[in-house]
Scaffold this motif. Structure first.
Motif, PDB file in Angstrom:
ATOM      1  N   GLY A   1       4.487   5.152  -4.679  1.00  0.00           N
ATOM      2  CA  GLY A   1       3.992   3.926  -5.280  1.00  0.00           C
ATOM      3  C   GLY A   1       4.903   3.399  -6.387  1.00  0.00           C
TER       4      GLY A   1
ATOM      5  N   ASN B   1      -3.922   4.668   1.312  1.00  0.00           N
ATOM      6  CA  ASN B   1      -5.205   4.209   0.769  1.00  0.00           C
ATOM      7  C   ASN B   1      -5.129   3.734  -0.684  1.00  0.00           C
ATOM      8  N   LYS B   2      -3.891   3.593  -1.239  1.00  0.00           N
ATOM      9  CA  LYS B   2      -3.737   3.091  -2.606  1.00  0.00           C
ATOM     10  C   LYS B   2      -2.995   1.761  -2.581  1.00  0.00           C
ATOM     11  N   THR B   3      -3.335   0.887  -3.536  1.00  0.00           N
ATOM     12  CA  THR B   3      -2.738  -0.459  -3.594  1.00  0.00           C
ATOM     13  C   THR B   3      -1.606  -0.487  -4.615  1.00  0.00           C
ATOM     14  N   CYS B   4      -0.509  -1.057  -4.211  1.00  0.00           N
ATOM     15  CA  CYS B   4       0.645  -1.176  -5.113  1.00  0.00           C
ATOM     16  C   CYS B   4       0.323  -2.143  -6.259  1.00  0.00           C
ATOM     17  N   SER B   5       0.954  -1.933  -7.424  1.00  0.00           N
ATOM     18  CA  SER B   5       0.715  -2.799  -8.597  1.00  0.00           C
ATOM     19  C   SER B   5       1.997  -3.489  -9.050  1.00  0.00           C
TER      20      SER B   5
ATOM     21  N   PHE C   1       0.845  -1.201   0.000  1.00  0.00           N
ATOM     22  CA  PHE C   1       0.000   0.000   0.000  1.00  0.00           C
ATOM     23  C   PHE C   1       0.882   1.253   0.000  1.00  0.00           C
TER      24      PHE C   1
ATOM     25  N   GLY D   1       0.669   6.002  -0.625  1.00  0.00           N
ATOM     26  CA  GLY D   1      -0.117   7.217  -0.822  1.00  0.00           C
ATOM     27  C   GLY D   1      -0.643   7.815   0.461  1.00  0.00           C
TER      28      GLY D   1
END
Length: 497
Positions: free
Chosen positions: A427, A411-415, A405, A407
């Motif tokens: 990220g 609250n953002k998911t890593c890709s 995660f 941000g």
């Protein structure tokens, strides 16, 4: 031509409406013919506060006023008013019926204001406005005229403090006063200029009258005549002001600290009460301290913006009718109010209390529940609590993002694929050896290995190496063509970079 005719017709209509509105307004104006003046020339005595102090009885010491804790009964209604009729005996023993209004205010500090004529700034502009107009604009439940004024120029006379704002300083003029201090103390009597301007417990409401009627439950008129008489004027003018029957207005308090507003209908030398009768009536009804306010044609009582008293002034338009006078300051009884009225935009005013929205606190809803340094160095306080900087999480923004995660507030998911890790703030992916690309989905092309596939294989006979370790003992199956294609593309990227 037709358009021009229509335009002229509209102008004539507007002019007619303006004239009718003006006539209607003037028809309600009084002649100011029932003028009850305490002084022949000017207003107030010329002597100092020290004179008043030295002339009073020994039992009062050096204190020239009385203070009383006000009631703070927060029940409903905030005040009660009743119309009364009473018989009054003249000096000769002849009885007369007198009627008026008595208003009992249960929480004076929160529900009583001294209001300038027409609202804030009225005294500075020498406005004269009817009690009805001032009361309606100020939202008064009950209202009556208060301080004296010059009927010709409109100048407010005496000290005036309105809702904590010093409107006018009379520079030590020694007339009877009524005031409410910041802590709710009711004050009646004579004040020095220093006491008027005191900052330790300042007046939030203050108005000047003429004649202290009751002091500690006893009639104080004789002493007031000595204190408030101007020796430079004709003898007897203030005495006549005291002894003549007329319409009257007064303010006092009872033993419980409830404020008592009293209005007496009358007409000078014909009906009403003199100040001795007024003082006796208030004393008989349990009033402890009281002062007299402006009377005669000024005496007016209003309920919910409507006239409830019988004026003594004749109307300008037709003398067979009676009209209320345009006066100066007004004593206004209103609902409990919040400060500020809109609760700083962060709450709702309910019966004088601000009910704050989520995340706000304080009597004015002007303070966030979340206060620095609650969010530490990695967050900021808002009405919704801590908002964490990028890369941080938790109630007080003290924890770094969990793996996978990034941000603001994590609250953002890593890709990132193939075991790559992402930066908790931006990220951005950091790939494991053997992979490259924005999301680490691409394996190193043939002939390259290591971090970012930046190293070349060094195997005999141009054999490929392990993309992660660079080991030459590798057998590729199935994806050779694709890897070769990727390798050519990768070489082109390197050549152009």
């Amino acid at each position: 031509m037709a358009a021009k005719s229509v335009k002229c017709w509209h102008l004539w209509l507007l002019l007619l409406l303006s004239v009718r509105a003006s006539v209607a307004k003037n028809s309600r104006r009084s002649m100011n013919d029932d003028v009850l003046r305490p002084y022949t020339h000017g207003h107030g005595p010329a002597h100092s506060h020290r004179y008043v102090r030295d002339c009073q009885g020994i039992l009062y010491g050096n204190t020239t006023h009385e203070s009383w804790a006000s009631s703070n009964d927060r029940g409903q209604p905030v005040a009660e008013s009743r119309l009364f009729v009473t018989d009054v005996k003249d000096v000769g023993g002849v009885s007369r019926w007198v009627y008026g209004h008595m208003t009992v205010v249960h929480d004076p500090l929160q529900t009583v204001s001294v209001v300038e004529p027409g609202g804030p700034g009225g005294c500075k502009m020498n406005h004269q406005v009817s009690v009805e107009e001032t009361a309606e604009a100020a939202g008064c439940l009950y209202a009556q005229n208060a301080g004296f004024f010059n009927t010709k120029s409109g100048v407010c006379l005496g000290n005036v403090v309105s809702n904590g704002r010093l409107v006018q300083d009379s520079r030590g003029l020694q007339n009877a006063h009524f005031g409410i201090r910041k802590d709710g103390t009711l004050v009646f009597g004579y004040l020095s200029q220093e006491e008027v301007l005191d900052k330790s417990n300042p007046f939030v409401q203050l108005v000047s009258g003429v004649i202290w009627l009751l002091r500690n439950g006893e009639i104080y008129i004789r002493q007031s005549l000595e204190a408030e008489c101007n020796k430079t004027q004709e003898t007897g003018s203030l005495q006549k002001f005291v002894e003549v029957v007329s319409a009257r207005t007064a303010v006092g308090h009872d033993a419980a600290g409830k404020l008592i507003l009293l209005h007496i209908d009358g007409q000078t030398e014909i009906r009403g009460m003199n100040l001795w009768q007024l003082a006796n009536y208030m004393k008989d009804n349990g009033v402890i301290n009281a002062i007299n306010l402006d009377g005669g044609g000024s005496s007016t009582y209003v309920v919910n913006g409507s006239l409830a008293s019988y004026p003594s002034d004749h109307c300008k338009s037709d003398s067979k009718w009676r009209c209320s006078r345009e006066v100066s300051t007004v004593l206004c009884v209103h609902k409990r109010r919040c400060q500020p009225a809109n609760c700083s935009g962060n709450g709702e005013c309910v019966d004088g209390h601000c009910l704050c929205k989520k995340g706000w606190q304080g009597s004015a809803c002007d303070s966030l529940v979340c206060q620095p340094p609650a969010c530490g160095p990695h967050g900021v306080c808002t009405q919704d609590g801590c908002v964490c900087d990028a890369g941080w999480r938790g109630k007080n923004c003290s924890q770094e993002c969990l793996t996978g995660f990034y941000g603001d507030s994590c609250n953002k998911t890593c890709s990132c694929a193939n075991g790559g890790s992402c930066d908790p703030v931006s990220g951005r992916c950091t790939c494991l050896p053997g992979f490259y690309g924005e999301t680490c989905k691409q394996a190193c092309p043939l002939g390259f290995f290591g971090l970012s596939c930046a190293e070349k294989c060094d195997c005999d006979d141009l054999c490929s190496c392990d993309p992660q370790t660079g080991s030459c003992n590798v057998t590729f199956q199935g994806e050779t063509n694709n890897t070769l294609h990727d390798g050519l593309s990768f070489l082109l990227v390197l050549l152009h970079s």
